[in-house]
Design a protein around this motif. Structure first.
Motif, short mmCIF file in Angstrom:
data_model
loop_
_atom_site.label_atom_id
_atom_site.label_comp_id
_atom_site.label_asym_id
_atom_site.label_seq_id
_atom_site.Cartn_x
_atom_site.Cartn_y
_atom_site.Cartn_z
N ILE A 77 85.11 71.75 -5.11
CA ILE A 77 83.71 72.00 -4.77
C ILE A 77 83.68 72.89 -3.54
CG2 ILE A 77 81.52 71.00 -4.01
CD1 ILE A 77 82.28 68.42 -5.42
N THR A 79 80.91 74.49 -0.98
CA THR A 79 79.50 74.51 -0.58
C THR A 79 79.42 74.57 0.94
OG1 THR A 79 77.35 73.40 -0.90
CG2 THR A 79 79.27 71.98 -0.50
N SER A 80 78.24 74.35 1.49
CA SER A 80 78.06 74.42 2.93
C SER A 80 76.91 73.50 3.33
CB SER A 80 77.75 75.86 3.37
OG SER A 80 77.57 75.93 4.78
N ASP A 81 76.79 73.24 4.63
CA ASP A 81 75.70 72.36 5.10
C ASP A 81 74.43 73.13 5.42
OD1 ASP A 81 77.00 73.59 7.21
OD2 ASP A 81 76.56 71.99 8.63
N ARG A 103 69.44 77.63 1.87
CA ARG A 103 70.06 77.73 0.56
C ARG A 103 71.55 78.02 0.72
NH1 ARG A 103 68.33 81.95 -4.31
NH2 ARG A 103 69.65 81.01 -5.93
N VAL A 104 72.38 77.28 -0.02
CA VAL A 104 73.83 77.42 0.14
C VAL A 104 74.48 77.54 -1.24
CG1 VAL A 104 73.88 76.10 2.29
CG2 VAL A 104 74.17 74.90 0.12
N PRO A 105 75.71 78.05 -1.28
CA PRO A 105 76.41 78.13 -2.56
C PRO A 105 76.84 76.75 -3.02
CG PRO A 105 77.87 78.79 -0.78
CD PRO A 105 76.51 78.62 -0.17
N LEU A 106 76.96 76.58 -4.33
CA LEU A 106 77.57 75.39 -4.90
C LEU A 106 78.43 75.85 -6.06
CD1 LEU A 106 78.08 72.41 -5.14
CD2 LEU A 106 75.96 72.18 -6.46
N ASN A 125 72.51 68.87 -1.53
CA ASN A 125 73.79 68.32 -1.09
C ASN A 125 73.88 66.81 -1.27
OD1 ASN A 125 74.83 70.78 -0.43
ND2 ASN A 125 74.75 70.52 1.79
N LEU A 128 75.93 65.53 -4.25
CA LEU A 128 77.39 65.65 -4.32
C LEU A 128 78.08 64.28 -4.38
CD1 LEU A 128 78.08 68.60 -1.86
CD2 LEU A 128 78.01 68.64 -4.37
#
Length: 303
Positions: A77, A79-81, A103-106, A125, A128
């Protein structure tokens, strides 16, 4: 490498046309203050160039990690906070509910995940944790009462039922913002609302169509009151009473600041004087006027 030809200048509204919450954030981030030299196009491009260079560096380093694992048996995985303002809305850092900031990547890869699949469902998030439990073959405890959803039904392109709920929510209450920020997103519509504990009782919500207005500079809330009301109900469904939440957060701000004052007793004004200042200097904190402002704030009841 950064594709220099793809760098763009984001749209900036005139300061007086910005939402008052944004006006405050630009000032708290030293992006706008009296006597400040305006940012040139080169200034803006340099900041954005540095950000995209860091993205490219992260991509390279993460690729080196992936080179060392067996991608057929390893669940991954990425992603980011939080995101990065990157000069959009005259802002940097995070601290707001615009797409650039939150907005962050997943990216997910591993056992049971269809390769090359692009999923456009809105996720959060908090999804997850139940997803990782399911991925690991662990049942989610029924008593956990989790807000997040298991995303494993999205791992393939096979026909699937719509996820419930069909919207996501978010909130922000920390530094650089003068009141609580709340967000609900459904399909291509996003509502940003604010804590209206006085003196912010006149802060109005914002509504954006992310397909027609990806930069989020055209607030269409005034023309769509019914949709605003509908999405405010979604926000309440997903989060609860946001005004009660905002008031409680502001009350906790005072509790924590009083604890910090009690911990440092008579030395806290001197400690305040050492805090960083981002605007034009010279400026000193911890003056008698500053102390009085803080004491007045602590003693003022929340309405």
């Amino acid at each position: 490498m950064v594709n220099e030809s793809a760098l763009t200048i984001p749209t900036w509204l005139p300061f007086e046309e910005m939402h008052p919450a944004d006006q405050y954030e630009t000032a708290s981030k030293a992006m706008n203050y009296e006597g400040m030299e305006p940012f040139s196009h080169d200034d803006i491009l340099n900041v954005r160039r540095a950000y995209y260079a860091m993205v490219a560096e992260t991509d390279d380093m993460f690729g080196r990690v992936l080179d060392l694992v067996d991608m057929e048996t390893t669940n991954v995985i990425f992603t980011s906070d939080h995101g990065e303002g990157n000069m959009e809305h005259r802002q940097v850092w995070k601290n707001s509910m615009y797409d650039a900031n939150h907005r962050v990547p997943l990216l997910m890869s591993g056992v049971g995940v269809e390769k090359g699949l692009l999923v456009r469902n809105a996720t959060s998030n908090i999804d997850l944790y139940p997803t990782m439990l399911k991925w690991a073959g662990i049942d989610v405890p029924t008593e956990a009462d989790l807000d997040g959803r298991d995303l494993s039904p999205l791992f393939s392109a096979e026909p699937r039922k719509p996820m419930s709920p069909n919207f996501i929510v978010g909130e922000y209450h920390s530094n650089m913002a003068n009141t609580g920020h709340f967000m609900v997103k459904m399909d291509d519509m996003k509502l940003i609302d604010f804590g209206r504990t006085p003196p912010f009782q006149n802060y109005k919500p914002q509504l954006f169509n992310l397909t027609a207005d990806p930069e989020e500079v055209d607030d269409i809330s005034a023309a769509n009151p019914d949709l605003v009301a509908q999405m405010q109900k979604m926000l309440a469904q997903g989060m609860g009473d946001i005004q009660a939440i905002d008031k409680e957060c502001k009350a906790q701000d005072k509790v924590r600041f009083k604890k910090w004052m009690d911990l440092h007793k008579d030395t806290w004004p001197q400690m305040l004087a050492k805090q960083a200042y981002y605007g034009p200097g010279p400026v000193k904190y911890g003056t008698a006027a500053d102390v009085k402002h803080i004491e007045d704030w602590l003693n003022q009841p929340l309405e």
